[in-house]
Design a protein around this motif. Structure first.
Motif, PDB file in Angstrom:
ATOM      1  N   GLU B   5       0.766  -1.184  -0.085  1.00 25.86           N
ATOM      2  CA  GLU B   5       0.089   0.049  -0.025  1.00 25.86           C
ATOM      3  C   GLU B   5       0.949   1.173  -0.029  1.00 25.86           C
ATOM      4  O   GLU B   5       1.814   1.219   0.864  1.00 25.86           O
ATOM      5  CB  GLU B   5      -0.949   0.078   1.274  1.00 25.86           C
ATOM      6  CG  GLU B   5      -1.860   1.171   1.301  1.00 25.86           C
ATOM      7  CD  GLU B   5      -3.051   0.961   2.076  1.00 25.86           C
ATOM      8  OE1 GLU B   5      -3.011   0.028   3.005  1.00 25.86           O
ATOM      9  OE2 GLU B   5      -4.070   1.254   1.821  1.00 25.86           O
ATOM     10  N   ARG B   7       0.896   5.522  -0.108  1.00 26.05           N
ATOM     11  CA  ARG B   7      -0.047   6.544   0.402  1.00 26.05           C
ATOM     12  C   ARG B   7       0.493   7.810   0.134  1.00 26.05           C
ATOM     13  O   ARG B   7       1.821   8.163   1.101  1.00 26.05           O
ATOM     14  CB  ARG B   7      -0.856   6.657   1.844  1.00 26.05           C
ATOM     15  CG  ARG B   7      -1.690   5.291   1.783  1.00 26.05           C
ATOM     16  CD  ARG B   7      -3.231   5.970   1.571  1.00 26.05           C
ATOM     17  NE  ARG B   7      -4.170   4.714   0.968  1.00 26.05           N
ATOM     18  CZ  ARG B   7      -4.195   4.247  -0.185  1.00 26.05           C
ATOM     19  NH1 ARG B   7      -3.809   4.818  -1.152  1.00 26.05           N
ATOM     20  NH2 ARG B   7      -4.896   3.243  -0.433  1.00 26.05           N
ATOM     21  N   ASN B  23      -0.624   7.142  -4.927  1.00 28.13           N
ATOM     22  CA  ASN B  23      -1.444   6.265  -4.238  1.00 28.13           C
ATOM     23  C   ASN B  23      -1.710   5.021  -5.077  1.00 28.13           C
ATOM     24  O   ASN B  23      -1.973   4.916  -6.368  1.00 28.13           O
ATOM     25  CB  ASN B  23      -2.832   6.734  -3.890  1.00 28.13           C
ATOM     26  CG  ASN B  23      -2.671   8.068  -3.007  1.00 28.13           C
ATOM     27  OD1 ASN B  23      -2.248   7.775  -1.945  1.00 28.13           O
ATOM     28  ND2 ASN B  23      -2.866   9.088  -3.505  1.00 28.13           N
TER      29      ASN B  23
END
Lengths: 523, 239
Positions: B5, B7, B23
């Motif tokens: 992930e 971000r 992202n």
């Protein structure tokens, strides 16, 4: 030889940075040093004192026989002090030049693209050779004219040309030799390795010939070049012989080149193992595999150097006894024994040379990074610090091994010396080597863009050691060199503090370098 | 939990902003295609994921843990193939594969898997790396990655230099990884490869992700256009 003129112009174009830099540096030093030397001596007496220092066995071994004692000039002294170093510099320049335009191009597949053009089989080799000749000729001419223009004391026009020509001829012979090796070995490393090995052999042959006054020095191109005796004999015969040798070697190289496959060599590359051995595991295994060639080659070279100088050590007292002036000079200086000061000087130079593989291995991580190989390693489960420390550990071992082998080689060849004392004298330089190691780690780890600066430090240390006393540089200049603090055993007294300071400093900069490496971007 | 992930990832080199708030994420068993023109920031993003570059700001997590801080631990579960495989000329391909596997520190590699991929890719491991062509150098990294029993495969233009036959074998291998629940991040310029393999797609341009979604969503968005045409318009910024 189709496309020769285009190919040749292409080489010139590619050389406008590197080749031009060599040209400027070589000419500046070859001509410029003359004014340094002519300002160095106040009278004939000081020149004679210098010549007698030069006539010691260590100096003869290092730089060749002394000549022209009957009517010394600063120019003669300059030739004695500098010529052999210019031979080495010219050899290095020519080896790199030829490798760059032959095997290196071939391995990178650039030569293939050129050969696909209407270009003959021999065009690349012939253009490279012509390029090397042009570079050497330009340096020779500019240096000779520069020497004449500076009109330094004792620098006659004939002498200036003899001086510059001897350097150019030795250099060009190395270009021809490298061209031959470029046909025989299939990798750039193999080619330059062979060329540098031959350079080392030539130097040792010259050393041995000069010390024993026999024909071996004429077999070596370096010894032959020194026989020109610029500013005194101005013998041009050795230059003619050197150029003839170069022509023969070049003809052989072209003959081999005409009959081989592109990319192929006469000495084939070995077929490798399909699986890694137990030693090639993890980051230390990799570091060892990438460094072992450097470690073995330098260890052998340093051992040979120690043995060569050691062999001469036995004859030193004899030499001094036969030379009244020399022994008087030593006695008046109140120096330690002749043998001791000889040993101290040999070890100081040897230790400087030992720092080359140490710097090379400690800085390997940066070389790996620049070649785009480090990122693959760091993508594995490999802590950055551990990868770096593997190289550092090997550099550390190299510092011990090379210094020990220098002392052992000296001991074996000299005979009758105390091994413990020799080993102590050599290991005295460990802190200096560690400081060089630490500085390499600091630069490569924390300020990678400046990693190349370590070679400036090395050049400085070398220059201060070699020219420091000659140019009467202030004490501070010597103390700025990592080697400046080390007492020169056995002719000087042992002291602990000058050893502890660089050692502790080495640990500190090393730690800073490793820490910096753990934090920064790679690639 | 997402396998990886990213971000608001920002990466600056001096004044130059290479990544401007990226992202992106993928779950287990997903093949995520990572597309974009040259110089858009694909490789920079991947290097941040691998802790080769340190993020200026934002978070990158692999298996829920910080990609920079826990890099060494995390890399046991990651396999990486760079787009430009630089190798050591004096080592053989087989030696490099073994070396890479030993550096993953994830136990002894499976002999059967090793033999399978070496023969699938028709690879001669006994030659020195300097003699390998571009395609063969690529195979070294591919075999080393596929033999390792990783959970996340980060592949940065992995098939550059491979012939169509090898390309096919690569695609089959990726589908096999997917079926066994591995996550694959595939940066590629080959649209047919992406169409065949990818479940989800991110398109990056100028350091920003400009398009993000499943292949199905993109196909419906294409409305008659081929995927290639859609990507071209995204790359140009006209889309």
């Amino acid at each position: 030889m189709a496309g020769f003129s285009n190919y040749f112009r292409f080489i010139l174009k590619r050389e406008r940075a590197v080749g031009l830099t060599w040209f400027v540096c070589m000419v500046a030093f070859e001509a410029g040093l003359a004014s340094v030397f002519s300002g160095m001596f106040s009278d004939a007496e000081s020149m004679r004192a210098m010549a007698f220092t030069m006539n010691t066995p260590a100096m003869v071994a290092l730089m060749g026989p002394v000549y022209g004692l009957e009517s010394l000039t600063p120019a003669i002294i300059m030739a004695q002090e500098c010529l052999v170093w210019f031979f080495i510099a010219a050899a290095v320049m020519n080896i790199f030049f030829v490798v760059r335009h032959t095997r290196a191009d071939e391995e990178l597949g650039r030569h293939e693209m050129l050969r696909a053009l209407p270009v003959g089989r021999l065009t690349g080799a012939a253009s490279t050779l012509t390029g090397a000749f042009a570079l050497n000729a330009a340096i020779t001419l500019a240096s000779a004219l520069g020497l004449i223009a500076l009109n330094a004391d004792g620098a006659t026009a004939a002498g200036a040309f003899a001086y510059a020509l001897s350097i150019g001829a030795v250099g060009f012979l190395f270009a021809a030799l490298t061209l031959l090796f470029a046909q025989l070995f299939s990798t750039p490393r193999g080619v330059s390795g062979a060329a540098f090995a031959v350079m080392g052999v030539f130097y040792v042959l010259r050393m041995s010939g000069d010390m024993n006054g026999n024909a071996l020095s004429a077999v070596s191109p370096m010894g032959l070049g020194l026989k020109v005796q610029p500013f005194w004999l101005n013998g041009f015969a050795p230059v003619v012989i050197l150029l003839t040798e170069a022509a023969v070697v070049a003809a052989a190289a072209l003959a081999v080149c005409a009959n081989r496959d592109l990319g192929g060599g006469i000495i084939p590359a070995r077929k490798g193992k399909a699986r890694a051995s137990r030693f090639l595991r993890g980051e230390f295994g990799l570091a060892w595999r990438l460094s072992r060639g450097t470690i073995f080659a330098w260890s052998a070279g340093i051992f040979a150097l120690g043995a060569t100088y050691g062999a001469a050590a036995g004859t030193i007292d004899q030499f001094a006894a036969g030379n009244e002036m020399f022994s008087k000079m030593l006695a008046s200086a109140g120096a330690a024994s002749v043998a001791d000061s000889y040993t101290a000087m040999v070890f100081a130079i040897g230790a400087l040379l030992c720092s080359v593989p140490v710097i090379n291995i400690a800085g390997k991580i940066r070389a790996e990074e620049k070649r785009g190989r480090l990122e693959q390693i760091l993508a594995k489960s490999v802590p950055r610090e551990r990868m770096f420390l593997s190289y550092i550990a090997l550099a550390f071992v190299t510092s011990l091994a090379t210094l020990a082998l220098m002392a052992i080689g000296f001991y074996i060849a000299a005979g009758g010396m105390k091994p413990g004392a020799l080993l102590t004298a050599a290991f005295e330089y460990l802190p200096a080597l560690w400081l060089m190691l630490g500085l390499t780690v600091l630069l490569a780890g924390a300020v990678p863009k400046l990693a190349g600066l370590i070679w400036a430090v090395f050049a400085y240390a070398f220059a201060v050691f070699y020219f420091g006393k000659l140019l009467r540089l202030p004490e501070l200049a010597a103390k700025l060199s990592p080697f400046g603090y080390i007492p020169q055993l056995p002719s000087q007294e042992f002291a602990l503090v000058p050893l502890l300071v660089p050692a502790l400093l080495a640990v500190a900069v090393c730690a800073a370098g490793v820490a910096g490496f753990g934090r920064r971007d790679v690639g | 939990m997402a396998t990886f992930e990213i971000r608001s990832l920002v990466k600056r080199f001096g004044k130059f902003t290479a990544l401007d708030g990226v992202n992106m994420s993928a779950d287990a068993g997903e093949v995520h295609a990572f597309l974009g023109p040259n110089g858009a920031g694909k490789t920079t993003t991947i290097r941040c994921m691998l802790a080769i570059l340190k993020a200026t700001s934002g978070t990158v997590t692999l298996f829920g843990r910080d990609a920079w801080k826990d890099a060494v631990e995390l890399h046991r579960r990651v396999a990486f193939v760079p787009g430009d495989v630089n190798l050591w000329g004096n080592l053989t391909g087989g030696e490099v594969i073994d070396l890479f596997l030993s550096m993953r520190r994830a136990g002894k590699p499976d002999k059967a898997r090793y033999d399978k991929y070496v023969s699938l890719f028709d690879f001669d491991p006994g030659k020195k790396c300097r003699t390998y062509s571009k395609g063969n150098r690529q195979k070294v990294a591919l075999v080393a990655a596929l033999v390792s029993d990783a959970e996340l495969f980060i592949l940065d233009e992995p098939t550059s230099g491979l012939d169509p036959l090898m390309e096919k074998i690569f695609q089959d291998s990726v589908l096999e990884l997917k079926q066994s629940g591995r996550t694959v991040l595939l940066s590629s310029h080959i649209m047919s490869e992406v169409e065949k393999l990818a479940d989800t797609v991110s398109i990056i341009r100028g350091g920003k992700v400009v398009e993000n979604g499943t292949m199905a969503e993109l196909t419906s968005k294409a409305r008659g256009k081929t995927l290639e045409e859609l990507f071209l318009s995204e790359y140009e910024g006209a889309g």
